[in-house]
Design an enzyme around this catalytic site. Structure first.
Site, PDB file in Angstrom:
ATOM      1  CD  GLU A  15      -2.703  -1.431   2.452  1.00  0.00           C
ATOM      2  OE1 GLU A  15      -2.658  -0.547   3.321  1.00  0.00           O
ATOM      3  OE2 GLU A  15      -3.380  -2.463   2.584  1.00  0.00           O
ATOM      4  CD  GLU A  23      -4.418  -7.977   1.690  1.00  0.00           C
ATOM      5  OE1 GLU A  23      -5.275  -7.263   2.250  1.00  0.00           O
ATOM      6  OE2 GLU A  23      -3.193  -7.739   1.772  1.00  0.00           O
TER       7      GLU A  23
HETATM    8  O1  G3I Z   1      -4.234  -9.696  19.176  1.00  0.00           O
HETATM    9  C1  G3I Z   1      -4.546  -8.391  19.680  1.00  0.00           C
HETATM   10  C2  G3I Z   1      -5.373  -8.495  20.969  1.00  0.00           C
HETATM   11  O2  G3I Z   1      -4.584  -9.124  21.967  1.00  0.00           O
HETATM   12  C3  G3I Z   1      -5.805  -7.103  21.414  1.00  0.00           C
HETATM   13  O3  G3I Z   1      -6.650  -7.215  22.556  1.00  0.00           O
HETATM   14  C4  G3I Z   1      -6.561  -6.438  20.270  1.00  0.00           C
HETATM   15  C5  G3I Z   1      -7.028  -5.039  20.616  1.00  0.00           C
HETATM   16  O4  G3I Z   1      -5.913  -4.174  20.581  1.00  0.00           O
HETATM   17  O5  G3I Z   1      -5.696  -6.323  19.105  1.00  0.00           O
HETATM   18  C6  G3I Z   1      -5.342  -7.625  18.643  1.00  0.00           C
HETATM   19  O6  G3I Z   1      -4.497  -7.494  17.508  1.00  0.00           O
HETATM   20  C7  G3I Z   1      -5.207  -7.049  16.356  1.00  0.00           C
HETATM   21  C8  G3I Z   1      -4.973  -8.084  15.234  1.00  0.00           C
HETATM   22  O7  G3I Z   1      -5.574  -7.655  14.005  1.00  0.00           O
HETATM   23  C9  G3I Z   1      -5.529  -9.448  15.612  1.00  0.00           C
HETATM   24  O8  G3I Z   1      -6.928  -9.372  15.670  1.00  0.00           O
HETATM   25  C10 G3I Z   1      -4.619  -5.715  15.924  1.00  0.00           C
HETATM   26  O9  G3I Z   1      -4.951  -4.748  16.905  1.00  0.00           O
HETATM   27  C11 G3I Z   1      -5.239  -5.317  14.587  1.00  0.00           C
HETATM   28  O10 G3I Z   1      -4.584  -4.150  14.101  1.00  0.00           O
HETATM   29  C12 G3I Z   1      -5.004  -6.428  13.556  1.00  0.00           C
HETATM   30  O11 G3I Z   1      -5.669  -6.051  12.372  1.00  0.00           O
HETATM   31  C13 G3I Z   1      -5.168  -6.687  11.181  1.00  0.00           C
HETATM   32  C14 G3I Z   1      -4.754  -5.554  10.225  1.00  0.00           C
HETATM   33  O12 G3I Z   1      -4.406  -6.099   8.928  1.00  0.00           O
HETATM   34  C15 G3I Z   1      -3.546  -4.801  10.738  1.00  0.00           C
HETATM   35  O13 G3I Z   1      -2.447  -5.680  10.819  1.00  0.00           O
HETATM   36  C16 G3I Z   1      -6.303  -7.508  10.575  1.00  0.00           C
HETATM   37  O14 G3I Z   1      -6.571  -8.636  11.405  1.00  0.00           O
HETATM   38  C17 G3I Z   1      -5.915  -7.974   9.179  1.00  0.00           C
HETATM   39  O15 G3I Z   1      -7.004  -8.648   8.548  1.00  0.00           O
HETATM   40  C18 G3I Z   1      -5.532  -6.759   8.326  1.00  0.00           C
HETATM   41  O16 G3I Z   1      -5.135  -7.208   7.051  1.00  0.00           O
HETATM   42  C19 G3I Z   1      -4.760  -6.128   6.160  1.00  0.00           C
HETATM   43  C20 G3I Z   1      -3.580  -6.608   5.322  1.00  0.00           C
HETATM   44  O17 G3I Z   1      -2.518  -6.993   6.162  1.00  0.00           O
HETATM   45  C21 G3I Z   1      -3.165  -5.512   4.340  1.00  0.00           C
HETATM   46  N1  G3I Z   1      -4.292  -5.111   3.491  1.00  0.00           N
HETATM   47  C22 G3I Z   1      -5.479  -4.675   4.256  1.00  0.00           C
HETATM   48  C23 G3I Z   1      -5.923  -5.794   5.196  1.00  0.00           C
HETATM   49  C24 G3I Z   1      -7.194  -5.399   5.951  1.00  0.00           C
HETATM   50  O18 G3I Z   1      -6.938  -4.291   6.764  1.00  0.00           O
END
Ligand code: G3I
Length: 366
Positions: free
Chosen positions: A157, A274
């Protein structure tokens, strides 16, 4: 909506599910990876180990459907390194081992992104430090997995027409502290550490034929021309394809197909990386929602797979039980979202059949 109506609707859900299942039960046995492999296309999904721990059925579904996987979290900077110089590869290694044991290719995701950066990185980035921080990360992480991955999303991105820059690049911490050359440097550093992995530029919204998507497409092609002319080792482009049901009129159309042709003309391997369909704005009725979602999967994938340079399709999840959309774009009526090919019981939905139909219609990649 009161409880009685909500329960009545849930009853309708069951009927809709059975109807959709009954209608197409005969093809449910064909795994999507098999249909894809018949055309020399890869099919898979993103993966997080917690999903297997929460649902053994999901693990069986994943194994039956996928021959390529993308770690949803485990290879991101904030998952790997919480303190400077400290890396915990345990989860990522478990995922790579699981995939290797089951002959599933792994897409590394992702090395250089503006999101999912640990606090210490954001605190430490400056014009004098940023290049070293980026190189150290690439050498440590790509070096750790060298030879084990099918590809790396080296840059993620990196385009943003909203930045108002003539080159359409995102004003990310990497651009602000290193300059536009960070992209070339990231690809060259990764190629040096892992010469086997395909090196991919992964991008969102390139699939949408509206003003924003068109601006991204122009920027993407310009960046490819600039970097390829300099001999930068970019092997492919990932189209995230987080599709929205309210954008179906600007998805999978001719201008999208022409854009894929421009990427192919430049020797790019193309991956749908994705794929999911957000149904948050569709009516509550499950039967019609599932049909709308399925229609968009079919339209988008049929167009995408007509282009032989499209080598793989990875959905961002397999079952509605595990989708980022639940938290990211929940429905206003509070009903569970239904963006993926399989339902919460890992049973095929109309979207499964739509993907199967698009794979069956695809020309074979010799
Ligand atoms: O595991 C922690 C948990 O312990 C905590 O309580 C909670 C609240 O803070 O956060 C949890 O981690 C989260 C993680 O997902 C697991 O659920 C992160 O905050 C959250 O930021 C993370 O979001 C991921 C996001 O990328 C950022 O990395 C999404 O699952 C994931 O589907 C998303 O995927 C992205 C691709 O990598 C790039 N393209 C867009 C796509 C969708 O946003």
């Amino acid at each position: 909506m009161n409880r009685r109506d909500f329960n009545k609707m849930l009853g309708a859900v069951a009927v809709a599910e059975l109807t959709s299942l009954g209608a197409r039960a005969e093809t449910a046995a064909i795994p999507l990876k098999r249909l894809a492999d018949q055309k020399r296309i890869m099919f898979g999904s993103c993966l997080a180990l917690k999903y297997f721990n929460q649902s053994p059925t999901y693990k069986d579904l994943f194994l039956s459907q996928c021959d390529i996987a993308t770690p949803e979290l485990h290879m991101k900077w904030d998952s790997l390194s919480r303190q400077p110089g400290e890396y915990d590869f345990n989860n990522a290694d478990q995922l790579v081992m699981f995939c290797s044991t089951n002959h599933i290719k792994v897409r590394g995701h992702t090395l250089v992104w503006h999101d999912s950066l640990p606090a210490w990185v954001k605190e430490r980035l400056s014009p004098s430090s940023a290049k070293g921080v980026m190189f150290d990360h690439i050498q440590t992480v790509a070096g750790h997995f060298a030879g084990k991955l099918y590809s790396w999303d080296v840059v993620n991105e990196a385009l943003d027409p909203g930045s108002q820059r003539p080159d359409g690049l995102r004003a990310s911490p990497w651009l602000q502290n290193i300059g536009v050359d960070y992209i070339e440097q990231a690809f060259r550093a990764t190629a040096k550490v892992d010469p086997k992995a395909l090196l991919i530029w992964n991008e969102n919204y390139l699939e949408v034929s509206n003003g924003f998507g068109d601006a991204k497409r122009q920027a993407m092609v310009s960046q490819l021309d600039r970097l390829l002319a300099r001999g930068v080792p970019i092997h492919g482009v990932g189209l995230e394809a987080h599709l929205r049901s309210d954008q179906s009129n600007v998805l999978g159309d001719t201008s999208y197909e022409l854009f894929l042709g421009e990427l192919a003309k430049r020797g790019m391997k193309i991956f749908i990386t994705e794929l999911d369909v957000q149904d948050s704005t569709l009516p509550a009725d499950v039967g019609s929602r599932d049909r709308e979602v399925a229609n968009l999967y079919k339209k988008f994938l049929t167009t995408s797979l007509r282009q032989p340079a499209v080598k793989g399709v990875v959905t961002w999840g397999l079952s509605d039980s595990f989708t980022w959309i639940s938290g990211y774009r929940p429905r206003k009526d509070g009903l569970p979202v239904r963006p993926l090919a399989f339902d919460v019981n890992c049973q095929p939905k109309p979207a499964y059949y739509a993907i199967a139909d698009a794979l069956e219609a695809a020309p074979s990649r010799v």
